[in-house]
Each structure stands twice: as C-alpha cells, then as structure tokens.
Design a protein around this motif. Sequence first.
Motif, short mmCIF file in Angstrom:
data_model
loop_
_atom_site.label_atom_id
_atom_site.label_comp_id
_atom_site.label_asym_id
_atom_site.label_seq_id
_atom_site.Cartn_x
_atom_site.Cartn_y
_atom_site.Cartn_z
N GLU B 540 0.50 -1.20 0.04
CA GLU B 540 -0.06 -0.15 -0.08
C GLU B 540 1.14 1.52 0.44
N LYS B 541 1.97 1.29 0.66
CA LYS B 541 2.89 2.26 1.42
C LYS B 541 3.61 2.61 -0.26
N ILE B 542 3.63 1.79 -0.42
CA ILE B 542 4.71 1.95 -1.90
C ILE B 542 4.08 2.39 -3.28
N ILE B 543 2.90 2.02 -3.67
CA ILE B 543 2.01 2.23 -3.93
C ILE B 543 1.70 3.84 -4.43
N LEU B 544 1.32 4.42 -2.52
CA LEU B 544 0.88 5.80 -2.31
C LEU B 544 2.49 6.30 -3.00
N GLU B 545 3.07 5.70 -2.75
CA GLU B 545 4.60 7.04 -2.62
C GLU B 545 4.98 7.23 -4.45
N ASN B 546 4.66 6.43 -4.59
CA ASN B 546 4.60 5.85 -6.30
C ASN B 546 3.63 6.70 -7.13
N THR B 547 2.04 7.07 -6.75
CA THR B 547 1.35 7.43 -7.33
C THR B 547 0.82 8.73 -6.61
N LYS B 548 2.06 9.37 -5.57
CA LYS B 548 1.57 11.05 -5.29
C LYS B 548 1.21 11.77 -6.06
N ALA B 549 1.96 11.90 -6.87
CA ALA B 549 2.04 13.08 -8.16
C ALA B 549 0.42 12.52 -9.11
N HIS B 550 0.09 11.33 -9.66
CA HIS B 550 -1.74 11.45 -10.10
C HIS B 550 -1.98 10.33 -9.55
N PRO B 551 -2.92 11.08 -8.28
CA PRO B 551 -3.22 9.71 -6.62
C PRO B 551 -4.83 9.29 -7.93
N LEU B 552 -4.90 8.00 -7.53
CA LEU B 552 -5.46 6.62 -8.16
C LEU B 552 -7.18 7.03 -7.20
N SER B 553 -7.66 6.97 -7.75
CA SER B 553 -9.33 6.43 -8.02
C SER B 553 -8.81 4.92 -6.41
N PRO B 554 -10.19 5.00 -5.93
CA PRO B 554 -10.04 4.37 -4.73
C PRO B 554 -9.86 2.57 -5.82
N ILE B 555 -11.08 2.24 -6.62
CA ILE B 555 -10.64 0.83 -7.87
C ILE B 555 -9.25 0.55 -8.07
#
Lengths: 40, 699
Positions: B540-555
């Motif tokens: 979870e942490k890794i995905i959050l960090e990787n997508t900081k610039a372009h936040p993803l929808s919950p799905i």
Amino acid sequence: MIQEIIAFIILVIALAFLIRKFLFKKKSDKNCGSGDCGCS
Amino acid sequence: MSLKNINVALIGNPNVGKTSVFNQLTGLNQQVGNYPGITVEKKMGFCKLPNNIKANILDLPGTYSLNASSIDESVVIELLLNKNDRLYPDVALVVTDVENLKRNLLLYTQIKDLEIPTILVINMADRMEHKGISLDIPYLEEHLKTKIALISSRKGYGIEELKNLIVSYKTISSEPCLNASIIDAEYFNSLRQAFPNQLLYKLWLVITQDVNFLNLERNEIRSSFTKSHSDLKRLQQKETIKRYQFINDVLKVGLKIDSSVAKDFRSKLDRILTHKIWGYVIFFLILFVIFQSIFQWSKIPMDFIDSTFATLSTLAGEHLPPGMLTDLISQGIIPGIGGILIFIPQIAFLFLFISILEESGYMSRVVFLMDKIMRRFGLSGKSVVPLISGTACAIPAIMATRNIENWKERLITILVTPFTTCSARLPVYAIIIGLVIPDTYVLGILNVQGLTLMLLYVIGFGTAILAAYILNIILKVKGKTFFVVEMPNYKLPMFKNVAINVIEKTKAFVFGAGKIILAISVILWFLASYGPGKQFKNAEKIILENTKAHPLSPIEFNNAVASQKLENSYIGLMGKTIEPVISPLGYDWKIGIAIISSFAAREVFVGTLATIYSVGGSDNENTIKNKMAAEVNPVTGEKIFNFASGISLLMFYAFAMQCASTLAITKKETNSWKWPAGQLVFMSSLAYIVALIAFQILK
C-alpha cells in the motif's frame, strides 16, 4: 483468529492430499487398474 | 436379516453385450475405474437377488478362449484357476450372442470343464425373429449340461429369470462338456495318475498357458510332463477341433436358422462404412459434427456455470465476515471449483458421442478402416482402440494396449498414445480457443472455434501416427502379428448404457481431477496471498508513494495494490524466476506458474489461472474468461492472451506430456523408467520448440 486457524487447516489437508496422491500412493481396488497407476 | 454374498463372474467373447448385462444386473451399483475405456481389468458391481443373496458381479475382460494370447485373457484364466482368490466365482455366467452361438460356445465348454457352476446366457434374443433363428432350449440345456437364460440386455427382458437362475446356482451340474482325456489318452492318463487330486483340464491349462497359477506345482508338473512347443500347439488344435465337433453336434439339433427370413441390411451398411473412400469421408464428417456440437451445445451451460460461480465468489466476499478464511473461500476455493465444473458440459457431450459410436457398433468399423493406414506406420489395427480411447484419457488407453500381442507394436502404441487429445486437454483448449479464436462462421455454417478444436484433435492424432512411424524405424524388435476384428451387429444405442457411461466419465473427471485441482487451488491461494520482503508487506505504502503525483481512484488503488502484492508473493517470485525461459513463447510469469502446476494434470492450468487472477485481478471482471481476456502486459500494454500467445499455448499443450499419471502407467506397463523418461523429454522438448516457432511467426 478462528478464520486463520481454519484456513491453515484447509491448507494442511490440501498439502497432505497431494503428497499422499503423488508421493505415497495408497493401494486401492477402486481405481482403473491394479492399484498403483495413480489415476484414482 | 444379513445378506449372503456370492461371487458371480461375467465371462464372454468381446461384443456379446457383456457390459450391457453387467449394467442391467448392477444398475449404478458399480465400482468401475475412474477412467474411460472398455473393460481392461476387473470391473465390479453388485446386485441384490431373491432369498437375501447379494451377488458381487465381476465383469471380466472379453476373451475368445482360455488359450491366452494377451494379458487381458490371462486375467480371466488366472482368476478361474485360483480357488483362493477372493473373487473366485461361485457361479460363472458365460454371455453369448444368439447370432454367433457356435463361436461363443467354445469358451463356454472350456469354462464348464473347469467344473465351475456355469450358466449359459444367450443374449440379443430380441433379434431371433428378425434373423430367423429358433432355439430348442430344453435340448440345449440337456446336452450342454447347464441352465440357459435367454435374454435381451438391450430390451431388458430375461434379466429377472437370470437372477433366479443365479440364486439356484447350486443345482447346476458341474459335469464337464468334454472329457479332457480324448485330447491325448495316454498323456492325460499319466497326468491323472501323477496328480489324482487335481482337475485334469486345469492341469492341461497349467502346462499350456503362460500365466501365474497359485497353489499349483507348476514346475513339478512341467518338468514331469514336458512336451515340445509344437506338440503342445498340435494338442491345443486337437482340443479346439474336438470342442467344435461337440458344439456342432449339439447345435445341429438345438439351433435352426431360416436364412430366407434373415435380412442383409448389415452387409449393405458395412460396404459403405468401410469403403476405401466413403468410409473415411463418413468418419471425417462424423468427427466434424461431433466437434462442432461440442462447442455449440456447451456454450449456454458453460456460460451459466461460469457466471454462477463468479456471482457466488462475489457474494461470499461481500457477505461473509472479513478475514483470511473468507478470502480463501471467495478467491481460492470457489474459483477453483468453478474451474472444474465449467467443463462438465463439454466432457459430457464428448462422451455422449463416443458412447453412441461404440454402442451402435460403428467404432469396430472405424478400427477395421484404420487398420490399413496403421500398418504403414508400424502400428496394429488394435492400436486404434487405445488411440481412440486416448481421446478420453491416456491411462486406460495405455492399459488397453495389453491385447496387442506383439511387443514392438504394443510399445510404440504406449509411447505415442499420450499425443492423442485427451479430455484433460479439452478445458485448456476450450478456454484458449474461446479467448483468441473469433466466434464466427465460415460459409455461414462452419463455426471457426469448432474447426480449430477439430484441427487440434487431428494434430494430436497425426503426431501420434508420425511418432509411431519414426519409432518403428528406430526400434529394433522382431515380430509380426495378424489383425482380427469382430464386426458386431449394428444396434440402436441403449439409452441406459450411454447414460451410465456419460455419468461415470463425468464423475471421474469431477471427483478424480477435481480433487487435485481444488487442493492445488488452495495451495496456490496461499502462495499468491503471502510473500517475503518489504515489497509485499508495504505494498500500500509503495503504491501511495509512487502515485503521489497522480492520485488513483479507490478502485484503481486497490487493483494496483493487489497487483503489487501478487507480483511479490511467493508464487510471483517463483513465476518471475522462470519467466526468462517462457517469455520467448509469449507467456508471462502467471502463465508459467499455471504450466508448472499443471504438470500433475493438464486441466489444472485453467484452475490455476482462475485462482491467480482472482487474487490479483481487476474487480471489474468476474468470470474466468473475462479475467483472462482483461489481462494486459504492464510493459507493452498488449493483451496477454492474444492470437500469437494463444496459438503458442495450444501448440504447447497439444504436444507436452503434462501428466504425472501417464508417466506412472507407462513405467508400469513397460516395467522400465527408460520409456517414460524418454516420453517426458521428447514430448516436452517438442512442445517447447513448436510453441516457440508458433509464437515467433505469429507475433
């Protein structure tokens, strides 16, 4: 916790079944041949 | 009140309707093999009889006489001579065909001479009027020294009378038909003097047959009463002549045939179905209709099963309390069971057609037709039966080679049979064809998916023939054989026999292969749900960090986390390790895992992918097929299951061994590890090379 215990019991059963099936075959009359062809 | 158990042996020539009699007597109370094919070894069933008697019915392999020329026939002799065998019959039912009574009675007289209470069952009595046959039953009973049951196993009449005869088996005379001494009076008299407590005809069989006889001093008998091979053969011929003289004398009075009544529909049909051109055209057309139907008719029930299990999986995930067990049920067990049951319609339809062809008598015409081709490739006409049975499963097919007398022909048949398309390949083919071959029609009627499936069966059969040709050149073993096949009468398939066959084969698939698939699904779920290292634990942490610039929808976030976890799970790491070897074939690491796990049984392939994609797949897709169709390569963005990788996979599974049980049975039948090892190496290498070429050309 109880879910984890049951899940691990299922895992052990699955492993035991496969080990018995492919490593320690049980002699049986209910298979296709003379008991050790591994097909039952 | 407790039941009294008796053993009843069903014996008879091939094609006399023995299995139909067995089905009539036992119904579904059968302990049959888990795999398809005609009687190869011992098939048990039971039926309750009047007077509180329970009969254990043993359906023995079809045999023409007690002069064994194959392992199948030896099984019959060994049982009938060993009184200590727990299956030794209290009473033998010799099943005969009313149209071939003369030939069938040879075996009857031999069994009668073993002094086992024997009932003569004359089957197919419903055809007597049509064929102008009449029987003098009291005369036949008197001269054949037995009780006769005149039955029709197809129409079901005479079965109750047969059951009553079995109950009164103790009243049946055990007097022999032929006095064995007349074969060679001097020789047999000295035998009688040396072994006064042994049955004379049994001693004769011990001397002449190469089978295992327990509790008989085989060496002692042989050393004292040895004769040259040619002398023994001469005496065996004399025995057969004497028996036929006896049978002719009895039938001269007991059997009348009015030839003016008999109709010749059969020979007209035979001329067409075994014609050197039309015979092949008709066979090919029948195959064509079968494979078209398998795809067309199975579509609706398969889609229904697939969507039902997808719904069940979703419901389990949503309504059961959250936790590990719920995840295991919704992502491992339900998709695993779905991956088995979805193929029931196709397997049932396949066996429905095979059973109809066998029941109607057409399959024997195919064997005859194919013998001419088979001989050119070093095989026997008898090899056709294993090769056709191989479309169901290679294991009974390899066992069915036991009736091939010549060792070289038998060995070649054993080695090439796994190339024929077995039912375990069908699920793999069905799902891949459904994904990469368009569901369109050629000329408005020919379904392309059905044509592809038929082509795969032709490739399997063609490869088996080609491999046989090469082995025939390589293997240096002497010997020639002659092919004799009996053409049974044409019959309308009996619904009961066809239904029992379809149910048995489908059950064998669901409960045999199904248990393995389910166990592997559970293990795969654990391997896919846990992993070592921080990449898995901190997904979870890794995905959050990787997508900081372009936040993803919950799905999108959930899907990304699931993918990250799967890739770094135990199974993901295993898959990544083998990826360099399989990527030239167009496969990703997930397919690699499915190939490895399906080594034990091919059909595990689909179940494995269903489990892997359930754990790490998108929430938007729920059916197995949709999940596989939605898979994309994260680097190229292309679909994983495209035309090139799909054809490559089809080719891989067409040639690869991928069946531990087949290797085990090859070892058992050849009594050596050399042959299964060769089979494994050759088939796996061929599969890899052909799949590689297919992908590299088509990509």
